[in-house]
Design a protein around this motif. Structure first.
Motif, PDB file in Angstrom:
ATOM      1  N   ASN A  45      17.162  -0.636 -11.858  1.00  0.00           N
ATOM      2  CA  ASN A  45      17.811   0.165 -12.896  1.00  0.00           C
ATOM      3  C   ASN A  45      16.802   1.052 -13.624  1.00  0.00           C
ATOM      4  OD1 ASN A  45      20.347  -0.829 -12.371  1.00  0.00           O
ATOM      5  ND2 ASN A  45      20.279  -2.402 -13.967  1.00  0.00           N
ATOM      6  N   THR A  46      15.631   0.491 -13.913  1.00  0.00           N
ATOM      7  CA  THR A  46      14.600   1.267 -14.604  1.00  0.00           C
ATOM      8  C   THR A  46      14.128   2.419 -13.735  1.00  0.00           C
ATOM      9  OG1 THR A  46      13.856  -0.689 -15.827  1.00  0.00           O
ATOM     10  CG2 THR A  46      12.325   1.164 -15.673  1.00  0.00           C
ATOM     11  N   ALA A  47      13.831   2.125 -12.472  1.00  0.00           N
ATOM     12  CA  ALA A  47      13.359   3.174 -11.566  1.00  0.00           C
ATOM     13  C   ALA A  47      14.423   4.251 -11.368  1.00  0.00           C
ATOM     14  CB  ALA A  47      12.960   2.560 -10.230  1.00  0.00           C
ATOM     15  N   ASP A  48      15.685   3.834 -11.241  1.00  0.00           N
ATOM     16  CA  ASP A  48      16.772   4.807 -11.076  1.00  0.00           C
ATOM     17  C   ASP A  48      16.881   5.718 -12.296  1.00  0.00           C
ATOM     18  OD1 ASP A  48      17.377   3.765  -8.610  1.00  0.00           O
ATOM     19  OD2 ASP A  48      19.074   2.557  -9.313  1.00  0.00           O
ATOM     20  N   TRP A  49      16.731   5.132 -13.486  1.00  0.00           N
ATOM     21  CA  TRP A  49      16.839   5.927 -14.715  1.00  0.00           C
ATOM     22  C   TRP A  49      15.702   6.945 -14.803  1.00  0.00           C
ATOM     23  CZ3 TRP A  49      13.819   6.678 -19.095  1.00  0.00           C
ATOM     24  CH2 TRP A  49      14.462   7.307 -20.173  1.00  0.00           C
ATOM     25  N   VAL A  50      14.482   6.522 -14.475  1.00  0.00           N
ATOM     26  CA  VAL A  50      13.341   7.441 -14.517  1.00  0.00           C
ATOM     27  C   VAL A  50      13.524   8.556 -13.490  1.00  0.00           C
ATOM     28  CG1 VAL A  50      10.854   7.662 -14.144  1.00  0.00           C
ATOM     29  CG2 VAL A  50      11.762   5.703 -15.410  1.00  0.00           C
ATOM     30  N   GLU A  51      13.984   8.197 -12.297  1.00  0.00           N
ATOM     31  CA  GLU A  51      14.201   9.213 -11.260  1.00  0.00           C
ATOM     32  C   GLU A  51      15.273  10.211 -11.693  1.00  0.00           C
ATOM     33  OE1 GLU A  51      15.187   9.518  -6.459  1.00  0.00           O
ATOM     34  OE2 GLU A  51      14.930   7.565  -7.425  1.00  0.00           O
ATOM     35  N   LYS A  52      16.343   9.710 -12.281  1.00  0.00           N
ATOM     36  CA  LYS A  52      17.417  10.593 -12.733  1.00  0.00           C
ATOM     37  C   LYS A  52      16.957  11.479 -13.885  1.00  0.00           C
ATOM     38  CE  LYS A  52      22.158  10.470 -14.539  1.00  0.00           C
ATOM     39  NZ  LYS A  52      23.294   9.585 -14.921  1.00  0.00           N
ATOM     40  N   THR A  53      16.161  10.921 -14.781  1.00  0.00           N
ATOM     41  CA  THR A  53      15.696  11.675 -15.945  1.00  0.00           C
ATOM     42  C   THR A  53      14.731  12.785 -15.552  1.00  0.00           C
ATOM     43  OG1 THR A  53      15.948   9.724 -17.358  1.00  0.00           O
ATOM     44  CG2 THR A  53      14.512  11.479 -18.170  1.00  0.00           C
ATOM     45  N   VAL A  74       0.834  -1.204   0.000  1.00  0.00           N
ATOM     46  CA  VAL A  74       0.000   0.000   0.000  1.00  0.00           C
ATOM     47  C   VAL A  74       0.870   1.256   0.000  1.00  0.00           C
ATOM     48  CG1 VAL A  74      -1.827   1.271   1.169  1.00  0.00           C
ATOM     49  CG2 VAL A  74      -1.791  -1.209   1.301  1.00  0.00           C
ATOM     50  N   LEU A  75       0.496   2.226  -0.849  1.00  0.00           N
ATOM     51  CA  LEU A  75       1.161   3.525  -0.899  1.00  0.00           C
ATOM     52  C   LEU A  75       0.113   4.629  -0.869  1.00  0.00           C
ATOM     53  CD1 LEU A  75       3.710   2.803  -3.762  1.00  0.00           C
ATOM     54  CD2 LEU A  75       4.359   3.435  -1.441  1.00  0.00           C
ATOM     55  N   CYS A  76       0.405   5.702  -0.131  1.00  0.00           N
ATOM     56  CA  CYS A  76      -0.498   6.854  -0.067  1.00  0.00           C
ATOM     57  C   CYS A  76       0.301   8.136  -0.280  1.00  0.00           C
ATOM     58  CB  CYS A  76      -1.193   6.949   1.293  1.00  0.00           C
ATOM     59  SG  CYS A  76      -2.173   5.514   1.767  1.00  0.00           S
ATOM     60  N   ALA A  77      -0.278   9.066  -1.041  1.00  0.00           N
ATOM     61  CA  ALA A  77       0.312  10.397  -1.206  1.00  0.00           C
ATOM     62  C   ALA A  77      -0.783  11.425  -0.999  1.00  0.00           C
ATOM     63  CB  ALA A  77       0.942  10.558  -2.580  1.00  0.00           C
ATOM     64  N   GLY A  78      -0.634  12.260   0.039  1.00  0.00           N
ATOM     65  CA  GLY A  78      -1.669  13.227   0.359  1.00  0.00           C
ATOM     66  C   GLY A  78      -1.671  14.444  -0.546  1.00  0.00           C
ATOM     67  N   PRO A  79      -0.728  15.385  -0.371  1.00  0.00           N
ATOM     68  CA  PRO A  79      -0.760  16.618  -1.162  1.00  0.00           C
ATOM     69  C   PRO A  79      -0.316  16.391  -2.597  1.00  0.00           C
ATOM     70  CG  PRO A  79       1.189  16.583   0.213  1.00  0.00           C
ATOM     71  CD  PRO A  79       0.377  15.383   0.609  1.00  0.00           C
ATOM     72  N   MET A  80      -0.730  17.281  -3.472  1.00  0.00           N
ATOM     73  CA  MET A  80      -0.381  17.170  -4.889  1.00  0.00           C
ATOM     74  C   MET A  80       1.128  17.135  -5.101  1.00  0.00           C
ATOM     75  SD  MET A  80      -1.561  19.676  -8.034  1.00  0.00           S
ATOM     76  CE  MET A  80      -3.301  19.330  -7.816  1.00  0.00           C
ATOM     77  N   SER A  81       1.875  17.821  -4.246  1.00  0.00           N
ATOM     78  CA  SER A  81       3.329  17.861  -4.399  1.00  0.00           C
ATOM     79  C   SER A  81       3.967  16.485  -4.268  1.00  0.00           C
ATOM     80  CB  SER A  81       3.936  18.812  -3.361  1.00  0.00           C
ATOM     81  OG  SER A  81       3.623  18.375  -2.042  1.00  0.00           O
ATOM     82  N   ALA A  82       3.262  15.529  -3.644  1.00  0.00           N
ATOM     83  CA  ALA A  82       3.819  14.191  -3.434  1.00  0.00           C
ATOM     84  C   ALA A  82       3.376  13.187  -4.488  1.00  0.00           C
ATOM     85  CB  ALA A  82       3.423  13.675  -2.044  1.00  0.00           C
ATOM     86  N   TRP A  83       2.473  13.560  -5.382  1.00  0.00           N
ATOM     87  CA  TRP A  83       1.969  12.597  -6.358  1.00  0.00           C
ATOM     88  C   TRP A  83       3.049  12.077  -7.299  1.00  0.00           C
ATOM     89  CZ3 TRP A  83      -3.137  15.596  -7.866  1.00  0.00           C
ATOM     90  CH2 TRP A  83      -3.953  15.665  -6.723  1.00  0.00           C
ATOM     91  N   PRO A  84       3.987  12.914  -7.778  1.00  0.00           N
ATOM     92  CA  PRO A  84       5.062  12.351  -8.610  1.00  0.00           C
ATOM     93  C   PRO A  84       5.903  11.326  -7.860  1.00  0.00           C
ATOM     94  CG  PRO A  84       4.963  14.734  -8.854  1.00  0.00           C
ATOM     95  CD  PRO A  84       4.076  14.385  -7.700  1.00  0.00           C
ATOM     96  N   ALA A  85       6.197  11.604  -6.585  1.00  0.00           N
ATOM     97  CA  ALA A  85       6.991  10.662  -5.794  1.00  0.00           C
ATOM     98  C   ALA A  85       6.243   9.353  -5.601  1.00  0.00           C
ATOM     99  CB  ALA A  85       7.343  11.283  -4.444  1.00  0.00           C
ATOM    100  N   LEU A  86       4.919   9.429  -5.425  1.00  0.00           N
ATOM    101  CA  LEU A  86       4.122   8.210  -5.286  1.00  0.00           C
ATOM    102  C   LEU A  86       4.235   7.350  -6.542  1.00  0.00           C
ATOM    103  CD1 LEU A  86       1.776   6.638  -3.717  1.00  0.00           C
ATOM    104  CD2 LEU A  86       0.273   7.818  -5.305  1.00  0.00           C
ATOM    105  N   ALA A  87       4.081   7.972  -7.706  1.00  0.00           N
ATOM    106  CA  ALA A  87       4.161   7.212  -8.955  1.00  0.00           C
ATOM    107  C   ALA A  87       5.532   6.572  -9.116  1.00  0.00           C
ATOM    108  CB  ALA A  87       3.850   8.128 -10.136  1.00  0.00           C
ATOM    109  N   LEU A  88       6.568   7.298  -8.721  1.00  0.00           N
ATOM    110  CA  LEU A  88       7.917   6.752  -8.832  1.00  0.00           C
ATOM    111  C   LEU A  88       8.127   5.600  -7.852  1.00  0.00           C
ATOM    112  CD1 LEU A  88      10.583   7.064 -10.311  1.00  0.00           C
ATOM    113  CD2 LEU A  88      11.301   8.684  -8.561  1.00  0.00           C
ATOM    114  N   ARG A  89       7.610   5.737  -6.630  1.00  0.00           N
ATOM    115  CA  ARG A  89       7.733   4.646  -5.661  1.00  0.00           C
ATOM    116  C   ARG A  89       6.978   3.407  -6.129  1.00  0.00           C
ATOM    117  NH1 ARG A  89       9.252   6.189  -0.364  1.00  0.00           N
ATOM    118  NH2 ARG A  89       8.913   4.019   0.200  1.00  0.00           N
ATOM    119  N   LEU A  90       5.810   3.617  -6.720  1.00  0.00           N
ATOM    120  CA  LEU A  90       5.044   2.489  -7.245  1.00  0.00           C
ATOM    121  C   LEU A  90       5.804   1.813  -8.381  1.00  0.00           C
ATOM    122  CD1 LEU A  90       2.340   0.984  -6.983  1.00  0.00           C
ATOM    123  CD2 LEU A  90       1.415   2.536  -8.716  1.00  0.00           C
ATOM    124  N   LEU A  91       6.398   2.617  -9.237  1.00  0.00           N
ATOM    125  CA  LEU A  91       7.202   2.076 -10.333  1.00  0.00           C
ATOM    126  C   LEU A  91       8.353   1.241  -9.795  1.00  0.00           C
ATOM    127  CD1 LEU A  91       7.766   2.100 -13.415  1.00  0.00           C
ATOM    128  CD2 LEU A  91       9.153   4.146 -13.021  1.00  0.00           C
TER     129      LEU A  91
END
Length: 339
Positions: free
Chosen positions: A201-209, A177-194
Motif C-alpha cells: 500500500n505504501t509503495a503504491d501510494w508513492v508510485e501514484k503520487t 540485488v537491484l541495479c539501475a544503469g542510466p539516470m532515467s532509471a534511478w527513480p524506478a530503482l528507488a521505488l522498487r527498493l521501497l
C-alpha cells in the motif's frame, strides 16, 4: 515496525541519485504517519520515522559531490560495520570514461567488504550508474542479471564476465540485488527498493503520487546505439570522441572540428581512434547513423526519406545506396523483411 536504509555516498556522487531516494523514503514516511494519525508537517530522517535513513561516506567526512558542493553525512561505513540495515543504496558517482570508472572503483575498494557483510545479513543492496561495479567487485552479481550505463557495457563485461549483463536494459532485479544503469532509471530503482522493504500500500501510494514508472523501460540511448556498444573505448580521448559523435551523429561532422573540440590534432585523433576501435571516426559515425536508421525503420512508420534526413543524409538516393551497402538490403526491404 521501523525499517532502516543506508545511502552510501561516494566521492563525486551524483546528487540526484541521493536526493531522489531520500525524497521517496520521506514520502513513504508521510503516508505511514498519515495512516497512523501521526502526520508531521516536516517528515525527517530521525529515529522515530517508520523508515530511518542514514547517509554514509567512507570516513564520515562531508562528501564532495560531482557538482563541487559538499554534502554532510550521518556517519562512516567503518563506524557502522556492526549496524544492520534493511536496505543499502550505493549512489552513483561521476564517471569520465571507462578508465576513470575503473580507477574510481579501485579507490572505493573499502566499500566492497562492507557490502559483502551487509549482503550476508540479507540486506537488500541497490546501486546506480557506475557504482554497480562495486556490487560486482563484491561478487553480488555473479550469475545474476546486471545493467550499467550503455557506454560502460563493454568495459563491465570484460571486467566482470561472471555477471549476467543485460544489454539495452535500464533496471535489473534479482533476489537481494537491484541495479539501475542510466539516470532515467534511478527513480524506478528507488521505488522498487521501497517496494521490497515496506508495504504494498505504501509503495503504491508513492508510485501514484510521484507518477514514477517502476517498470523502467530500456534505455533510449542503448536502444539507439546498441549495435555499437562493443566498440566503447577504454582510451579516455577516444571515449570522449565517441560521446561527441553520438550526440551529433545527425549533423555534418568534420574530423578537424572533432579534433579541435578535444584539443588534439586530427592526425593524433585518427591514430588513437583506429587503434582503440578498429574504425576511423567517419566510419564509426556512419555506423551510428545506420544503426539509428535501422532502429527507426523497425520501430516507426516514418517515411524512408525522413529517416534518412534524421540520421544526417539529405540525399534520399545516397542514403538508400549506403544503407543497402551496409545492411544488405534497401531501407524498404529492411522494414518489410518481417512482414
Amino acid at each position: 515496525m521501523s525499517r532502516s536504509v543506508a545511502i552510501l555516498i561516494p566521492p563525486r556522487a551524483e546528487l540526484s541519485s541521493v536526493a531522489l531516494a531520500t525524497d521517496l523514503l520521506q514520502l513513504a514516511n508521510r503516508y505511514s504517519c498519515k495512516r497512523t494519525g501521526e502526520l508531521r508537517e516536516r517528515p525527517t530522517r530521525q529515529a522515530k520515522a517508520p523508515l530511518r535513513t542514514r547517509w554514509l561516506s567512507l570516513d564520515g567526512a562531508p562528501v564532495r559531490l560531482a557538482s563541487g558542493a559538499a554534502l554532510n553525512v550521518d556517519g562512516a561505513i567503518g563506524n557502522t560495520s556492526s549496524a544492520s540495515y534493511d536496505a543499502v543504496l550505493v549512489a552513483a558517482f561521476e564517471t569520465r570514461g571507462a578508465r576513470d570508472w575503473i580507477n574510481t572503483l579501485g579507490m572505493l575498494s573499502p566499500v566492497v567488504d562492507w557490502l559483502r557483510l551487509q549482503a550476508k545479513r540479507e540486506t537488500w543492496i541497490a546501486a546506480c550508474g557506475g557504482s554497480i561495479g562495486l556490487l560486482a567487485d563484491a561478487g553480488l552479481l555473479d550469475g545474476k542479471p546486471a545493467c550499467v550505463p550503455w557506454w560502460l557495457e563493454a568495459a563491465f563485461h570484460r571486467r566482470y564476465p561472471a555477471a549476467a549483463l543485460q544489454r539495452s536494459t535500464a533496471l535489473t532485479h534479482a533476489p537481494g540485488v537491484l541495479c539501475a544503469g542510466p539516470m532515467s532509471a534511478w527513480p524506478a530503482l528507488a521505488l522498487r527498493l521501497l517496494r521490497e522493504i515496506t508495504s504494498p500500500n505504501t509503495a503504491d501510494w508513492v508510485e501514484k503520487t510521484t507518477l514514477i514508472d517502476a517498470t523502467a523501460p530500456a534505455s533510449p540511448e542503448a536502444l539507439q546505439l546498441h549495435g555499437l556498444v562493443e566498440t566503447a573505448s577504454l582510451d579516455p580521448l577516444v571515449a570522449r570522441a565517441q560521446y561527441w559523435l553520438q550526440q551529433r551523429y545527425s549533423e555534418p561532422v568534420r574530423l578537424d572540428e572533432l579534433a579541435a573540440s578535444l584539443a588534439v590534432s586530427a592526425r593524433t585523433l585518427l591514430r588513437r581512434f583506429r587503434q582503440s576501435t578498429g574504425l576511423a571516426p567517419q566510419a564509426y559515425l556512419q555506423r551510428l547513423r545506420m544503426e539509428s536508421a535501422r532502429r527507426m525503420l523497425d520501430r516507426t512508420t516514418l517515411p524512408v526519406e525522413q529517416i534518412g534526413r534524421q540520421v544526417g543524409y539529405d540525399d534520399p538516393a545516397f542514403f538508400a545506396r549506403l544503407f543497402k551497402r551496409e545492411s544488405g538490403m534497401t531501407p524498404s526491404g529492411w522494414r518489410s523483411r518481417a512482414s
